[in-house]
Scaffold this motif. Structure first.
Motif, PDB file in Angstrom:
ATOM      1  N   GLY A  79      46.629  51.297  36.070  1.00 16.84           N
ATOM      2  CA  GLY A  79      46.474  49.864  35.789  1.00 16.84           C
ATOM      3  C   GLY A  79      47.788  49.154  35.523  1.00 16.84           C
ATOM      4  O   GLY A  79      48.094  48.136  36.154  1.00 16.84           O
ATOM      5  N   PRO A  80      48.606  49.671  34.605  1.00 15.32           N
ATOM      6  CA  PRO A  80      49.886  49.010  34.303  1.00 15.32           C
ATOM      7  C   PRO A  80      50.803  48.886  35.525  1.00 15.32           C
ATOM      8  O   PRO A  80      51.533  47.904  35.645  1.00 15.32           O
ATOM      9  CB  PRO A  80      50.507  49.922  33.243  1.00 15.32           C
ATOM     10  N   VAL A  81      50.755  49.881  36.422  1.00 12.68           N
ATOM     11  CA  VAL A  81      51.586  49.827  37.630  1.00 12.68           C
ATOM     12  C   VAL A  81      51.136  48.685  38.546  1.00 12.68           C
ATOM     13  O   VAL A  81      51.948  48.045  39.227  1.00 12.68           O
ATOM     14  CB  VAL A  81      51.534  51.190  38.373  1.00 12.68           C
ATOM     15  N   LEU A  82      49.839  48.400  38.555  1.00  9.58           N
ATOM     16  CA  LEU A  82      49.316  47.303  39.375  1.00  9.58           C
ATOM     17  C   LEU A  82      49.572  45.951  38.710  1.00  9.58           C
ATOM     18  O   LEU A  82      49.809  44.944  39.388  1.00  9.58           O
ATOM     19  CB  LEU A  82      47.814  47.481  39.609  1.00  9.58           C
ATOM     20  N   LYS A  85      42.299  45.021  41.912  1.00 12.01           N
ATOM     21  CA  LYS A  85      42.924  46.084  41.108  1.00 12.01           C
ATOM     22  C   LYS A  85      41.871  47.084  40.627  1.00 12.01           C
ATOM     23  O   LYS A  85      42.092  48.300  40.672  1.00 12.01           O
ATOM     24  CB  LYS A  85      43.628  45.480  39.889  1.00 12.01           C
ATOM     25  N   ALA A  86      40.752  46.545  40.164  1.00 14.02           N
ATOM     26  CA  ALA A  86      39.702  47.416  39.627  1.00 14.02           C
ATOM     27  C   ALA A  86      39.213  48.404  40.677  1.00 14.02           C
ATOM     28  O   ALA A  86      38.959  49.570  40.369  1.00 14.02           O
ATOM     29  CB  ALA A  86      38.536  46.580  39.103  1.00 14.02           C
ATOM     30  N   ALA A 119      52.036  45.004  36.581  1.00 18.42           N
ATOM     31  CA  ALA A 119      53.409  44.525  36.395  1.00 18.42           C
ATOM     32  C   ALA A 119      53.830  43.527  37.482  1.00 18.42           C
ATOM     33  O   ALA A 119      54.317  42.451  37.156  1.00 18.42           O
ATOM     34  CB  ALA A 119      54.365  45.707  36.309  1.00 18.42           C
ATOM     35  N   PRO A 120      53.640  43.839  38.771  1.00 22.11           N
ATOM     36  CA  PRO A 120      54.123  42.898  39.784  1.00 22.11           C
ATOM     37  C   PRO A 120      53.061  41.958  40.372  1.00 22.11           C
ATOM     38  O   PRO A 120      53.410  41.098  41.177  1.00 22.11           O
ATOM     39  CB  PRO A 120      54.630  43.841  40.889  1.00 22.11           C
ATOM     40  N   TRP A 161      49.579  44.187  48.738  1.00 22.25           N
ATOM     41  CA  TRP A 161      50.345  44.300  47.485  1.00 22.25           C
ATOM     42  C   TRP A 161      49.999  45.517  46.638  1.00 22.25           C
ATOM     43  O   TRP A 161      50.876  46.080  46.001  1.00 22.25           O
ATOM     44  CB  TRP A 161      50.122  43.040  46.624  1.00 22.25           C
ATOM     45  N   LEU A 162      48.732  45.887  46.575  1.00 24.37           N
ATOM     46  CA  LEU A 162      48.332  46.916  45.603  1.00 24.37           C
ATOM     47  C   LEU A 162      48.476  48.336  46.148  1.00 24.37           C
ATOM     48  O   LEU A 162      49.064  49.199  45.486  1.00 24.37           O
ATOM     49  CB  LEU A 162      46.900  46.650  45.111  1.00 24.37           C
ATOM     50  N   ALA A 163      47.953  48.587  47.340  1.00 24.49           N
ATOM     51  CA  ALA A 163      48.047  49.940  47.891  1.00 24.49           C
ATOM     52  C   ALA A 163      49.499  50.416  47.974  1.00 24.49           C
ATOM     53  O   ALA A 163      49.810  51.561  47.604  1.00 24.49           O
ATOM     54  CB  ALA A 163      47.357  50.016  49.253  1.00 24.49           C
ATOM     55  N   PRO A 164      50.453  49.544  48.426  1.00 25.89           N
ATOM     56  CA  PRO A 164      51.844  50.013  48.487  1.00 25.89           C
ATOM     57  C   PRO A 164      52.421  50.424  47.129  1.00 25.89           C
ATOM     58  O   PRO A 164      53.382  51.190  47.083  1.00 25.89           O
ATOM     59  CB  PRO A 164      52.602  48.788  49.047  1.00 25.89           C
TER      60      PRO A 164
END
Ligand code: OSB
Ligand code: MG
Length: 374
Positions: free
Chosen positions: A90-93, A104-105, A95-96, A73-76
């Motif tokens: 951070g905000p891009v991670l 995320k960190a 939101a979804p 989910w995060l790398a893409p």
């Protein structure tokens, strides 16, 4: 300074601890550490580390859930994308993807290291820190007997540590703290329960007041801000929250409720350096002192923590022990050290993390590797 993320390498390294580390919810003998290496489109790269543990005994996340969250989910969300700066990641991670803050960190913090690298500036300066030296405290795991713990605490004092924190749990608390206080009458001491107590242990926990502790860290469940506030009203000793503080908003809630007088900030726990600075600022505005916690990180994670701890409201000693306390040999050079008077130096004289990753050693320790590209 914009950057485009072209490639992400995730690796798991196995690093045996010099001695087992026991907290109320379990023991760790060998760290399985997830490292992140980011490659910018123009060739620059940077390192980060995921703080998730081997089992979900500190937080619901583990190294395995983090690897899953990062790859699926995060790398893409970041691969092939151009960011104006690390603060925009951070905000891009968020939101979804709900939760998964440690995953995320790992990515967000590596982006800050990349930004520092690209700017040719120390990470501490990029984060807004100024402090050149940070006082260091040690976190001592639960020992078999009070005498064994007292011996460890004495050794820590002799090494110069500015604060000694004792892990406690029901059955290993009052007598253990008493033994340490007896041999170290003037040392700054604290305890950390990692959520091992219940609200109806208040009377028992009040028995800790007589030891003049600097704080009692995370006595109750992470979700339970209200009962922490009730407990704080019954205790003289300040409460400090660790697991409970997962975001700046949560820190505001805790302060408003009176759940803590001190906050432990671990950037890996709150979703990265951005939210860690947010927690720092909330606490500063309310005159709540903070300190930087640790998660038995390698020298890479430690570099991120030391940089963050150079911010002004980190006024209490951090769990920033030198490399040699944990490992026979760290994976960075120079290794992290502590001065005889208990200070760690922030590497303001070098760009980025301020330490060099020992790639040969990392390769030797790697048990699994995955490469993700745009
Ligand atoms: O609660 O601070 C904690 C280690 C693993 C999980 C939780 C905690 C800790 C520590 C170790 O206290 C601090 C360090 O890195 O030395
Ligand atoms: Mg803690």
């Amino acid at each position: 300074m914009t950057f485009r993320i072209a490639r992400i390498v995730l690796r798991e390294v196995a690093l045996p601890l010099r001695e087992p580390f026991r907290i109320s919810s379990g023991v760790t003998r060998e760290r399985r550490i997830l490292l992140v290496e980011l490659f910018e489109a123009d060739g620059a790269s940077a390192w980060g580390e995921c703080v998730a543990g081997e089992r979900p005994n500190y937080s619901p996340e583990t190294i395995d859930t983090c690897r899953h969250a990062l790859t699926e989910w995060l790398a893409p969300l970041v691969l092939g994308r151009t960011f104006p700066g690390a603060a925009d990641v951070g905000p891009v991670l968020d939101a979804p993807v709900r939760g998964h803050r440690m995953a995320k960190a790992a990515l967000e913090m590596t982006c800050w290291a990349l930004e520092a690298e690209l700017a040719g500036r120390p990470l501490a300066a990029v984060l807004g820190g100024a402090r050149r030296e940070i006082p260091v405290g040690i976190s001592l795991g639960i020992q078999a007997t009070p005498a064994a713990l007292a011996e460890k605490a004495l050794a820590a004092r002799a090494e110069g540590y500015r604060r000694v924190k004792l892990k406690i749990m029901p059955g290993a608390d009052l007598a253990f703290v008493a033994a340490v206080r007896e041999v170290l009458p003037d040392q700054v001491l604290s305890v950390d329960a990692n959520a091992a107590y219940r609200a109806d242990d208040a009377e028992h926990l009040a028995g800790l007041d007589r030891f003049r502790l600097a704080m009692i860290e995370q006595p109750l469940e992470p979700e339970d801000l209200r009962r922490h506030a009730e407990l704080q009203r019954r205790l003289e000793t300040p409460l400090c929250l660790d697991e409970s503080i997962t975001s700046p908003a949560r820190a505001e809630d805790a302060v408003a409720l009176g759940s803590a007088r001190i906050v432990n900030i671990k950037p890996g726990r709150v979703g990265g350096h951005g939210p860690a600075r947010g927690v720092h600022d909330v606490c500063a505005a309310h005159r709540i002192p903070v300190w930087c916690g640790g998660m038995l990180e390698s020298g890479i994670g430690r570099a991120h923590n030391v940089a963050l701890a150079s911010l002004p409201n980190f006024s209490l000693p951090g769990d920033l022990s030198p490399s040699a306390r944990y490992w026979d040999r760290d994976i960075v050079t120079p290794e992290w050290t502590m001065s005889p008077d208990g200070l760690v130096r922030v590497p303001f004289d070098r760009p980025g993390l301020g330490v060099t990753v020992d790639r040969d050693r990392v390769d030797d320790l790697t048990v699994r590797m995955e490469e993700l590209a745009a």
